[in-house]
Design a protein around this motif. Structure first.
Motif, short mmCIF file in Angstrom:
data_model
loop_
_atom_site.label_atom_id
_atom_site.label_comp_id
_atom_site.label_asym_id
_atom_site.label_seq_id
_atom_site.Cartn_x
_atom_site.Cartn_y
_atom_site.Cartn_z
N LYS A 209 60.18 57.58 72.38
CA LYS A 209 60.33 58.87 71.71
C LYS A 209 61.74 59.42 71.89
O LYS A 209 62.36 59.92 70.95
N ALA A 212 64.26 57.44 69.81
CA ALA A 212 64.13 57.78 68.38
C ALA A 212 64.83 59.10 68.07
O ALA A 212 65.56 59.21 67.07
N ALA A 213 64.65 60.08 68.95
CA ALA A 213 65.27 61.40 68.70
C ALA A 213 66.79 61.32 68.82
O ALA A 213 67.51 61.99 68.08
N ASN A 221 62.55 63.44 66.21
CA ASN A 221 61.27 62.74 66.14
C ASN A 221 60.54 63.22 64.90
O ASN A 221 60.69 64.37 64.48
N ASP A 250 60.13 57.24 60.03
CA ASP A 250 60.62 57.18 61.41
C ASP A 250 61.99 57.84 61.56
O ASP A 250 62.75 57.47 62.46
N TYR A 253 64.99 55.46 62.01
CA TYR A 253 65.31 54.72 63.25
C TYR A 253 65.44 53.21 63.01
O TYR A 253 66.31 52.55 63.58
#
Ligand code: NAD
Length: 258
Positions: A209, A212-213, A221, A250, A253
C-alpha cells in the motif's frame, strides 16, 4: 455527461462478506444505476451480514454459495432461472488462501494449500461462467472478476495468491473467447491494494500500500469507489467492445519500472 442506466437489468454478485468487501461496493454502484441485485453469501456465518447490508437495496435476492460445496453453484443459477428469469451482469469477487500461505517463503507452499487457493480463487470462475452462460446469453451479458498485479510481478507475501491470479487472468481470456460468440463479455479488474478482510491477512500488505501511494503516477492509493466505478463501466454498454481485458485500477502503479 454519460449516465449509466441499468434499469431492467439483473446483476449477480459473488463475494459480499462485509461492508468493506469490494463486491459490496460494486453491488451498491450497480443498484444505484438501477440494476436488480442477486447477492450470494458464503455460509450461515456471513448470511447475517448480507441480510443487514442489503436492507438498503430494492428487493434483493439472497442465495447461499460456497464454491467448494457440490451443487451450490448449480443451485444459484437454478434459483435465478426460477425466481428472476435471466441475468445480465455477473461479478466474481472471490478469493481465499490459508493464512500461512500468504507470507514467508513461497517454496514452502504445500500441495493442499496450493490446490485450495487455486480452487476457490481461480477455478471457481469456470463453473460459474459455465452455469451462467445460458442465462446471460439470452440478452447478451457481462462478467467481471477481480485480480491483482501479483499475477504479473513479484509482490513478496502475496505468494500462492499470485499463482492463483495468473490462472484467473488466463481463464478470463479463454472464457471471453468461448462465450464471446454468444455476445457475452468477460473481463477482470486488477485493483491496487484496498483495506478489506482479505487484504489485511497478507503479510507485506502495508508495504504494498505504501509503495503504491508513493510511486504510482497518481501518487495515491485507490479507493473502493474507484474499483466500483470501473466495474460499473464494464457492466454497462459503454464497454460493449471490451472483452478478455485485465483493466488496471491502481492509480497507474503497474506502468512503473521503479
Ligand atoms: P473480502 O474478504 O471482502 O472478499 C472475499 C470474498 O471471497 C468473501 O466474500 C468471501 O466470503 C469469499 N469467499 C472465500 N471463500 C469462498 C468460498 N469457498 N465460496 C464462496 N465465496 C468465498 O475481500 P476483497 O478484498 O473484497 O476481495 C474480493 C476480490 O478482490 C478477491 O478476488 C481479491 O483477491 C480481489 N482483490 C482485492 C484487493 C485488495 O487489496 N483488497 C486487490 C486486488 C484484488
Amino acid at each position: 455527461m454519460y449516465s449509466i442506466d441499468l434499469r431492467g437489468k439483473t446483476a449477480l454478485v459473488f463475494g459480499v462478506a462485509n461492508q468493506r468487501s469490494i463486491a459490496w461496493f460494486i453491488a451498491q454502484k450497480l443498484s444505484e444505476a438501477g440494476a436488480r441485485l442477486v447477492i450470494t453469501y458464503q455460509n450461515e456465518r456471513l448470511k447475517e451480514n448480507a441480510i443487514k447490508l442489503t436492507k438498503s437495496l430494492e428487493s434483493p435476492v439472497l442465495l447461499e454459495c460456497d464454491v467448494q460445496q457440490p451443487g451450490h453453484i448449480e443451485n444459484v443459477f437454478k434459483n435465478i432461472q426460477n425466481k428472476v428469469g435471466g441475468l445480465d451482469i455477473l461479478i466474481h469477487s472471490i478469493a481465499y488462501a490459508n493464512r500461512e500461505d500468504l507470507g514467508g517463503e513461497f517454496s514452502k507452499t504445500n500441495k493442499e494449500g496450493f490446490l485450495l487457493a487455486l480452487e476457490i480463487s481461480a477455478y471457481s470462475l469456470i463453473p460459474i461462467v459455465r452455469n451462467a452462460a445460458p442465462l446471460l446469453s439470452k440478452q447478451g451479458g457481462t462478467v467481471v472478476s477481480m485480480t491483482f498485479q501479483a499475477s504479473e510481478k513479484v509482490f513478496p507475501g502475496y505468494n500462492v495468491m499470485g499463482t492463483a491470479k495468473a490462472a484467473l487472468e488466463n481463464e478470463v481470456k479463454q472464457l471471453a473467447y468461448e462465450v464471446g460468440e454468444q455476445g457475452v463479455r468477460v473481463n477482470a479488474i486488477s485493483a491496487g491494494p484496498v483495506d478489506t478482510l482479505s487484504s489485511r491477512v497478507i503479510k507485506g500488505y502495508v508495504d504494498m500500500k505504501r509503495a503504491a501511494a508513493e510511486r504510482s503516477p497518481l501518487r495515491k492509493n485507490i479507493s473502493l469507489d474507484d474499483i466500483a466505478g470501473t466495474a460499473l463501466y464494464l457492466s454497462s454498454d459503454l464497454s460493449s467492445g471490451v472483452t478478455g481485458e485485465i483493466i488496471h485500477v491502481d492509480a497507474g502503479y503497474n506502468i512503473m519500472g521503479i
